[in-house]
Design a protein around this motif. Structure first.
Motif, PDB file in Angstrom:
ATOM      1  N   ARG A  81      50.826  16.059  16.036  1.00 36.20           N
ATOM      2  CA  ARG A  81      52.157  15.585  16.391  1.00 36.20           C
ATOM      3  C   ARG A  81      53.196  16.534  15.793  1.00 36.20           C
ATOM      4  O   ARG A  81      53.087  16.934  14.632  1.00 36.20           O
ATOM      5  N   VAL A  82      54.211  16.850  16.591  1.00 31.49           N
ATOM      6  CA  VAL A  82      55.274  17.766  16.168  1.00 31.49           C
ATOM      7  C   VAL A  82      56.615  17.055  16.318  1.00 31.49           C
ATOM      8  O   VAL A  82      56.913  16.484  17.373  1.00 31.49           O
ATOM      9  N   PHE A  83      57.429  17.112  15.266  1.00 31.50           N
ATOM     10  CA  PHE A  83      58.767  16.505  15.279  1.00 31.50           C
ATOM     11  C   PHE A  83      59.795  17.544  14.862  1.00 31.50           C
ATOM     12  O   PHE A  83      59.559  18.325  13.931  1.00 31.50           O
ATOM     13  N   TYR A  84      60.972  17.528  15.527  1.00 35.67           N
ATOM     14  CA  TYR A  84      62.044  18.464  15.162  1.00 35.67           C
ATOM     15  C   TYR A  84      63.409  17.796  15.320  1.00 35.67           C
ATOM     16  O   TYR A  84      63.655  17.072  16.285  1.00 35.67           O
ATOM     17  N   SER A  85      64.303  18.100  14.369  1.00 29.32           N
ATOM     18  CA  SER A  85      65.716  17.724  14.444  1.00 29.32           C
ATOM     19  C   SER A  85      66.553  18.948  14.100  1.00 29.32           C
ATOM     20  O   SER A  85      66.279  19.623  13.102  1.00 29.32           O
ATOM     21  N   SER A  86      67.572  19.232  14.900  1.00 27.57           N
ATOM     22  CA  SER A  86      68.412  20.399  14.621  1.00 27.57           C
ATOM     23  C   SER A  86      69.488  20.112  13.579  1.00 27.57           C
ATOM     24  O   SER A  86      70.267  21.000  13.219  1.00 27.57           O
ATOM     25  N   LEU A  87      69.560  18.903  13.061  1.00 29.35           N
ATOM     26  CA  LEU A  87      70.547  18.531  12.046  1.00 29.35           C
ATOM     27  C   LEU A  87      70.086  18.976  10.665  1.00 29.35           C
ATOM     28  O   LEU A  87      68.899  18.934  10.360  1.00 29.35           O
ATOM     29  N   GLY A  88      71.040  19.410   9.822  1.00 32.15           N
ATOM     30  CA  GLY A  88      70.688  19.711   8.436  1.00 32.15           C
ATOM     31  C   GLY A  88      70.903  21.135   8.013  1.00 32.15           C
ATOM     32  O   GLY A  88      69.994  21.780   7.487  1.00 32.15           O
ATOM     33  N   HIS A  89      72.125  21.652   8.186  1.00 32.76           N
ATOM     34  CA  HIS A  89      72.433  23.049   7.856  1.00 32.76           C
ATOM     35  C   HIS A  89      72.271  23.344   6.361  1.00 32.76           C
ATOM     36  O   HIS A  89      71.734  24.380   5.980  1.00 32.76           O
ATOM     37  N   MET A 141      59.205  12.627  10.193  1.00 31.94           N
ATOM     38  CA  MET A 141      58.122  13.177   9.383  1.00 31.94           C
ATOM     39  C   MET A 141      56.976  12.188   9.259  1.00 31.94           C
ATOM     40  O   MET A 141      55.799  12.567   9.367  1.00 31.94           O
ATOM     41  N   VAL A 142      57.313  10.919   9.039  1.00 32.53           N
ATOM     42  CA  VAL A 142      56.265   9.900   8.932  1.00 32.53           C
ATOM     43  C   VAL A 142      55.505   9.763  10.239  1.00 32.53           C
ATOM     44  O   VAL A 142      54.270   9.632  10.261  1.00 32.53           O
ATOM     45  N   TRP A 143      56.238   9.804  11.362  1.00 32.19           N
ATOM     46  CA  TRP A 143      55.578   9.731  12.669  1.00 32.19           C
ATOM     47  C   TRP A 143      54.623  10.898  12.885  1.00 32.19           C
ATOM     48  O   TRP A 143      53.502  10.725  13.383  1.00 32.19           O
ATOM     49  N   ALA A 144      55.045  12.103  12.511  1.00 25.78           N
ATOM     50  CA  ALA A 144      54.244  13.298  12.762  1.00 25.78           C
ATOM     51  C   ALA A 144      52.994  13.357  11.903  1.00 25.78           C
ATOM     52  O   ALA A 144      51.980  13.936  12.298  1.00 25.78           O
ATOM     53  N   ALA A 145      53.047  12.789  10.722  1.00 31.34           N
ATOM     54  CA  ALA A 145      51.950  12.909   9.759  1.00 31.34           C
ATOM     55  C   ALA A 145      50.671  12.263  10.264  1.00 31.34           C
ATOM     56  O   ALA A 145      50.689  11.161  10.815  1.00 31.34           O
ATOM     57  N   ARG A 146      49.584  12.946  10.054  1.00 25.75           N
ATOM     58  CA  ARG A 146      48.277  12.393  10.385  1.00 25.75           C
ATOM     59  C   ARG A 146      47.954  11.242   9.437  1.00 25.75           C
ATOM     60  O   ARG A 146      48.157  11.343   8.235  1.00 25.75           O
ATOM     61  N   SER A 147      47.442  10.160   9.980  1.00 17.32           N
ATOM     62  CA  SER A 147      47.104   8.999   9.153  1.00 17.32           C
ATOM     63  C   SER A 147      45.899   9.316   8.282  1.00 17.32           C
ATOM     64  O   SER A 147      45.010  10.049   8.702  1.00 17.32           O
TER      65      SER A 147
END
Length: 214
Positions: A182-190, A208-214
């Motif tokens: 699973r890959v997650f990205y947000s462009s917020l956070g300069h 991050m929690v969603w992307a993490a392998r259980s």
């Protein structure tokens, strides 16, 4: 216990060390065992495939072929990948396989630090639960993105700083699959101060929690 690897470095303007500390704190609060490294050599480690989550915070710079091969293999086999802003979306510009995995690549931020609006497109997704459209002040990222991304939030360019971008709707937050990972990205956070914005912090934490392998 799930383990997360944060690899930080690259361009100092994005405050990678400070942001890595912020991310580490969030993940520890979510009961992850966190490992911090400040060299891309960490991507070549045989232990990479045992991690639940990898968070790159490494704007620009280069990644060696063996590092990239090991990283992409780990994600394809199920290790999660999550990140934000240029630390993930503008890392390793010459590595097209990395961009393929992430689902996008930064190309511009017209006007630099400006006020803009973030629009939630998937309020039904657990990552966006109870988050409404919000105003944000930062770099408004113009990106080249993969059409297979599942977009969770967007922003619309006014054209004030680059007239040809007027009314362009650009993904801000997305999730996707890369093999089994699973890959997650947000462009917020300069910079690290932006972690004080509740929406930015919550979206990243949940992603991050969603992307993490259980």
């Amino acid at each position: 216990m799930r383990e997360a690897l944060i690899v930080w470095g690259g361009w100092h303007g994005h405050e990678p060390e400070q942001c890595a500390a912020m991310v580490a704190g969030i993940l520890r609060d979510e009961s992850f065992q966190v490992h911090l490294e400040n060299s891309t050599r960490a991507f070549a480690s045989p232990r990479l495939s045992t991690m639940s989550l990898i968070v790159p915070i490494y704007t620009m710079s280069r990644i060696d072929k063996d590092e990239m091969t090991n990283l992409s293999q780990a994600v394809r086999e199920g290790t999660g990948l999550a990140g934000f802003h240029g630390g993930m979306g503008d890392a390793f510009r010459e590595a097209v396989e990395y961009q393929f995995m992430c689902g996008g690549q930064w190309v511009a931020h017209p006007g630099n630090i400006i006020d803009y609006r973030v629009n939630i497109t998937r309020p039904d997704d657990p990552i966006m639960e109870r988050i409404r459209d919000f105003d944000y002040r930062s770099e408004q990222y113009y990106m080249h993105v993969d059409p297979s991304n599942e977009v969770l939030a967007t922003t619309t360019f006014s054209g004030e700083h680059a007239y040809w971008t007027k009314d362009v709707v650009m993904p801000v937050v997305w999730k996707r699959r890369y093999g089994e990972g699973r890959v997650f990205y947000s462009s917020l956070g300069h910079v690290a101060k932006e972690f004080d914005v509740p929406e930015m912090r919550t979206i990243l934490r949940r992603g991050m929690v969603w992307a993490a392998r259980s």
